[in-house]
Every structure is written in C-alpha cells, then in structure tokens.
Write a protein that holds these residues in place. Structure first.
Motif, short mmCIF file in Angstrom:
data_model
loop_
_atom_site.label_atom_id
_atom_site.label_comp_id
_atom_site.label_asym_id
_atom_site.label_seq_id
_atom_site.Cartn_x
_atom_site.Cartn_y
_atom_site.Cartn_z
N VAL A 229 0.83 -1.21 0.00
CA VAL A 229 0.00 0.00 0.00
C VAL A 229 0.86 1.26 0.00
O VAL A 229 0.63 2.18 -0.81
CB VAL A 229 -0.99 -0.01 1.19
N PRO A 230 1.89 1.37 0.88
CA PRO A 230 2.75 2.56 0.81
C PRO A 230 3.46 2.71 -0.54
O PRO A 230 3.60 3.82 -1.05
CB PRO A 230 3.77 2.31 1.94
N LEU A 231 3.89 1.57 -1.11
CA LEU A 231 4.58 1.64 -2.40
C LEU A 231 3.67 2.16 -3.50
O LEU A 231 4.03 3.06 -4.27
CB LEU A 231 5.11 0.25 -2.76
N LEU A 232 2.45 1.63 -3.56
CA LEU A 232 1.50 2.06 -4.59
C LEU A 232 1.11 3.52 -4.41
O LEU A 232 1.01 4.27 -5.38
CB LEU A 232 0.26 1.16 -4.56
N ARG A 233 0.87 3.93 -3.16
CA ARG A 233 0.51 5.33 -2.91
C ARG A 233 1.66 6.26 -3.27
O ARG A 233 1.45 7.33 -3.86
CB ARG A 233 0.13 5.53 -1.43
N MET A 235 4.02 5.79 -5.46
CA MET A 235 4.17 5.85 -6.91
C MET A 235 3.07 6.70 -7.54
O MET A 235 3.31 7.47 -8.47
CB MET A 235 4.15 4.44 -7.49
N ARG A 236 1.84 6.59 -7.01
CA ARG A 236 0.73 7.34 -7.59
C ARG A 236 0.89 8.84 -7.36
O ARG A 236 0.66 9.65 -8.27
CB ARG A 236 -0.60 6.88 -7.00
N HIS A 237 1.28 9.23 -6.15
CA HIS A 237 1.32 10.65 -5.81
C HIS A 237 2.64 11.31 -6.20
O HIS A 237 2.70 12.54 -6.31
CB HIS A 237 1.04 10.84 -4.33
N GLY A 238 3.70 10.52 -6.40
CA GLY A 238 4.95 11.06 -6.94
C GLY A 238 5.50 12.25 -6.19
O GLY A 238 5.86 13.27 -6.80
N LEU A 239 5.61 12.15 -4.89
CA LEU A 239 6.09 13.28 -4.09
C LEU A 239 7.57 13.56 -4.32
O LEU A 239 8.39 12.64 -4.41
CB LEU A 239 5.85 13.02 -2.61
N ARG A 240 7.89 14.85 -4.41
CA ARG A 240 9.28 15.30 -4.48
C ARG A 240 9.45 16.52 -3.58
O ARG A 240 8.49 17.23 -3.27
CB ARG A 240 9.65 15.69 -5.91
N VAL A 241 10.68 16.76 -3.16
CA VAL A 241 10.99 17.95 -2.37
C VAL A 241 10.94 19.17 -3.28
O VAL A 241 11.66 19.24 -4.28
CB VAL A 241 12.37 17.83 -1.70
N ALA A 242 10.05 20.12 -2.93
CA ALA A 242 9.91 21.33 -3.74
C ALA A 242 10.73 22.49 -3.18
O ALA A 242 11.18 23.36 -3.93
CB ALA A 242 8.44 21.73 -3.83
N ALA A 243 10.91 22.52 -1.86
CA ALA A 243 11.67 23.60 -1.24
C ALA A 243 12.13 23.17 0.15
O ALA A 243 11.44 22.39 0.82
CB ALA A 243 10.84 24.87 -1.14
N GLY A 318 13.95 18.35 -5.51
CA GLY A 318 13.80 17.29 -6.50
C GLY A 318 13.95 15.90 -5.94
O GLY A 318 13.67 14.91 -6.64
N THR A 319 14.38 15.78 -4.66
CA THR A 319 14.53 14.47 -4.03
C THR A 319 13.18 13.75 -3.99
O THR A 319 12.17 14.31 -3.58
CB THR A 319 15.06 14.63 -2.60
N HIS A 320 13.16 12.49 -4.42
CA HIS A 320 11.94 11.70 -4.39
C HIS A 320 11.62 11.29 -2.95
O HIS A 320 12.53 11.04 -2.14
CB HIS A 320 12.09 10.45 -5.26
N VAL A 321 10.34 11.20 -2.63
CA VAL A 321 9.89 10.89 -1.27
C VAL A 321 8.84 9.79 -1.33
O VAL A 321 7.87 9.88 -2.09
CB VAL A 321 9.29 12.13 -0.58
N TRP A 322 9.04 8.74 -0.52
CA TRP A 322 8.03 7.71 -0.32
C TRP A 322 7.47 7.86 1.08
O TRP A 322 8.14 8.42 1.97
CB TRP A 322 8.62 6.32 -0.53
#
Length: 454
Positions: A229-233, A235-243, A318-322
């Motif tokens: 569930v965390p993996l699918l969420r 991937m779907r929401h594609g969070l990245r560090v914006a600031a 730009g760092t990816h976040v799970w």
C-alpha cells in the motif's frame, strides 16, 4: 412544520460521533477475535493431554511448559498484527495506542516463551533424572529444531534487552530499528519448532493448518500495509521535495509537491512515516506531522533532534519521497464536546496546527504552547490567526521544565472539564500533562494524545 438546517458544529459532532462509533466497533471486533483465539490456544493442551500424563514425573512442568509456549507465541502473533498498520486498529487506537499494545504484548510474549523453555527443560530433566544444564545440552544436541528454537529465544531476549529504557536511549533510532527487525527472524525460526515438537500440533493436522494460516494472515497484513500500500501510494502521488527553507531555532520547513494530493485520506493532526530517497536515508522512515495541505503541496516542519532530522536541512530540491500513512487519531473525529483544549509541547505544535484548521469556526479553542523560551514557538502567527477565526485564545507557557508547574495549564483554562483535551509532544510531556488532568478529575476518554515515538 419547517425544520432548520443543522449548524456546522452539529454536523461536525455527528461526523465525529459516527467516526468514534466506527473505531469503537472495530476495536470490539478485534478484541473479540483476539479473545476467542486466546481461548482456543488455552484449550489445546487441555484437550490434548490426560490426567495420567500430568501426574507422571515431570508432567506438571511439561503441561505448564506447553501452555506458556502456546500463550507466548499467540501473543507474538497478535504483536505482529499490531505492527502491521491494520487500518481498523490505527483508527481505533491511534499510533500511540497501537505501539503501546505492541510493546506490552512483546514483553508478555518474550516472558511466556522464556518460561516455556525453562519449564520444558525442567520437565525433561525430571523425567531423565538429570540436572537442568545437562538436559539442556541433550535437548539442543538431540533435536535439530531445538537449536533453531534456542537461537530464536536468544534473539528475542536480545531485542527485549535493547528495548529497556536505559539502553534504548543510548541507541540511535536507526540502529534500534535494525535490531528490532530481528524479531521477524526469531519468529520464522521458532515456527518450525512449534509444528515439529509442540504436543498440540504433532499429529494434529487441523491445528497445524489453522496455526499456519494465522501466521500467513499476519505476514500478508505486514506485506500489504507496510510495503504494498505505501509503495503504490508513493508511486501514484509522486512526491518530491519542492523547497527546503531554514526557520528560527534550527527548524526546517520542507515543502513536498506531488499529484492528486486531494485524494489522500488525510485529516488535520495526522502524520506520515517519510522516506527520503537519497544515499544513507532511503532505508529510514521517520514520522513527521503534516502542517497543512495546499492544492498539490504538503508542508512539514522538522525540528533537529537526531542525525536524521538535522541532516534534512541539506535535502536537495527534487529528491523523491516515499511515505506510509496517514497515521494517528489525533483528529477532530475524537471530539465529543463543542469546545477543545489543545496543548502542544515543542514541535508537537505541528499536529496542533493541522488539527486546529479542521475545528469548526464556533469551537472557541484554547491553545497552550509549552516551550522553553517564547522565541522557540513555531507557527505562532498562523496559530493566532486560526484561533482568532474560531473566537479562541492562545497561551504560551515558557520556562525551564524544572521551573514550570504543568498544573498552570488547568489554572488558565477554567472550563477544561467541559472540553476535549488534545495533547501533542514527546512521550514524557504527553504522559505528564495527561496525569495532571486525570488527577484533576478529567476522564481518560476525554484526553486525546499523540506522543512522538517509534
């Protein structure tokens, strides 16, 4: 006859009551299932044994060894379900409640399994008319599954040792977590021993199948809610560090951007376990509350407490976040009264800020901020604005912990008995404030807490 529309407060109370009933029903179902399971486990050795066997040499020790072993492993099974992040349990107990049950069950599981090992060895020593240590060596050398069982017990005792408060405080969160994962290794090692040598399972295929399916269910729950569930969420929401923006007193503001964030089942006051996918951090998940959600952006405020939180100030855009979650029941769904008293210790203000935004406009909240110095308060302008919009008031309680009497909180809020009380902060702070209000006659059901812990 004209019926007037319900007010916002009435609607909020109705939704809160419905949510509480749902959580309470889920908890009752879980307790009923756990109780039935415990009853079955206790009945197995009674059905399997005979009076003659109990009164034979070593019979009582062997019988009690079987009972304690079954109870210990059953508590371990329930403990795994508690760690699986089952939504039903999370809603009913909150993260703090679930982890409290998990901790208590782990102590009971290790204690009963240790008693099982001692009593069983005593029984065989009495039967063979040998000493305890001699018989222990015989059991280990004669039964291959016994070796893995003792390794499993050793790992459990190690985990119990490093979880003692005086030693736990000397380990970093990451190292403690890695050691804690050994419990799964111990449980896998002990499983074959149970089925191969447990008198309630040997030549009892139905018992073996039911016990095996129960553990498979626990494994599926772990894989589903801790991994898939965390993996699918994520991937779907594609969070990245914006600031990443430094704030006063070393606090860091982190903005995360992603997709479809309005679909996240997030309530004010909840938190996620965040995993920043950079070298040295990708395998670590840490809890931080969501301060607020604006369109496709989430805001976090991180206080430098350990190495992980301190180094987040160096995150690159730009760092990816799970993430895992959301977790916690520090939400308006817990309200049973029109008014609320919100108490935050230190960075616990982030959860209070999120909860405050979900309170109805007519709630007249009282917000108490406990800090060492007034300059340590985070998000003060936002808190004062939100409280003012709801006709409430903000109190700042500053000073060294040895100088401040927490009963001052109750002295400032005269009508605290008619309010829901929400407390957020470190485990020590939460427990201290809760004790103050309980001693003043407030019912525990009236106090809702979210301690920051593992």
């Amino acid at each position: 006859m004209k019926v007037s529309a319900p007010t916002g407060a009435a609607v909020a109370r109705t939704d809160s009551a419905r949510s509480r009933r749902s959580g309470e029903t889920g908890l009752l179902v879980a307790l009923a299932v756990a109780g039935i399971g415990l009853g079955v486990i206790l009945g197995l050795p009674l059905v399997d044994g005979t009076v003659h066997e109990i009164h034979a040499p070593g019979g009582w020790a062997l019988f009690l060894g079987s009972v304690t072993g079954l109870i210990g492993t059953y508590f371990a099974l329930v403990m795994v379900f508690m760690a699986s992040r089952l939504p039903m349990l999370e809603r009913a107990l909150g993260r703090g409640g679930v982890m409290g049950w998990h901790k208590n069950l782990s102590i009971l599981a290790i204690s009963f399994i240790l008693a099982h090992a001692v009593l069983t060895t005593m029984a065989y020593a009495e039967i063979a008319k040998t000493g305890f240590t001699h018989e222990l060596g015989v059991l280990i050398n004669s039964y291959p599954d016994m070796i893995t069982a003792f390794i499993a017990l050793g790992l459990m005792l190690l985990i119990g040792l490093v979880s003692l408060p005086w030693l736990r405080q000397r380990l970093s969160r990451e190292n403690w977590w890695l050691l804690h994962l050994l419990i799964y290794v111990a449980l896998v090692l002990s499983f074959a021993h149970e089925l191969a040598l447990g008198p309630s399972f040997v030549n009892h295929p139905i018992a073996q199948w039911v016990w095996g399916l129960a553990w498979i269910g626990a494994g599926v729950a772990i894989l589903t809610y801790r991994i898939f569930v965390p993996l699918l969420r994520s991937m779907r929401h594609g969070l990245r560090v914006a600031a990443v923006e430094p704030q006063a007193n070393g606090v860091t503001k982190i903005l995360l951007e992603g997709h479809y964030l309005e679909d996240l089942p997030l309530q004010g006051g909840q938190f996620f376990e965040w995993r920043f996918l950079t070298r040295g951090r990708w395998w670590q998940a840490h809890p931080f509350s969501v301060v607020d959600r604006q369109e496709d952006t989430l805001r976090l405020m991180v206080k430098p407490i350990g190495d992980f939180s301190t180094n987040l100030a160096k995150l690159k855009v730009g760092t990816h976040v799970w993430f895992e979650g959301p977790y916690g029941n520090f939400t308006v769904a817990q309200r049973a009264r029109d008014r609320a008293l919100l108490i935050a210790g230190g960075i616990g203000v982030t959860a209070v800020r999120g909860l405050l935004e979900d309170l109805p406009r007519e709630s007249r909240p009282a917000v108490v901020l406990r800090v060492t110095a007034k300059t340590d308060v985070v998000l003060l302008d936002e808190l004062e604005r939100l409280v003012s919009e709801r006709n409430g008031r903000v109190y700042i309680l500053s000073g060294d912990r040895t100088e401040v009497d927490l009963r001052t909180i109750a002295g400032n809020i005269k009508d605290y008995r008619s309010r829901d009380i929400f407390i957020s902060g470190s485990p020590g702070f939460v427990e201290a404030v809760r004790d103050v209000f309980v001693q003043l006659g407030v019912k525990r059901r009236q106090v809702h807490a979210e301690p920051y812990t593992i």
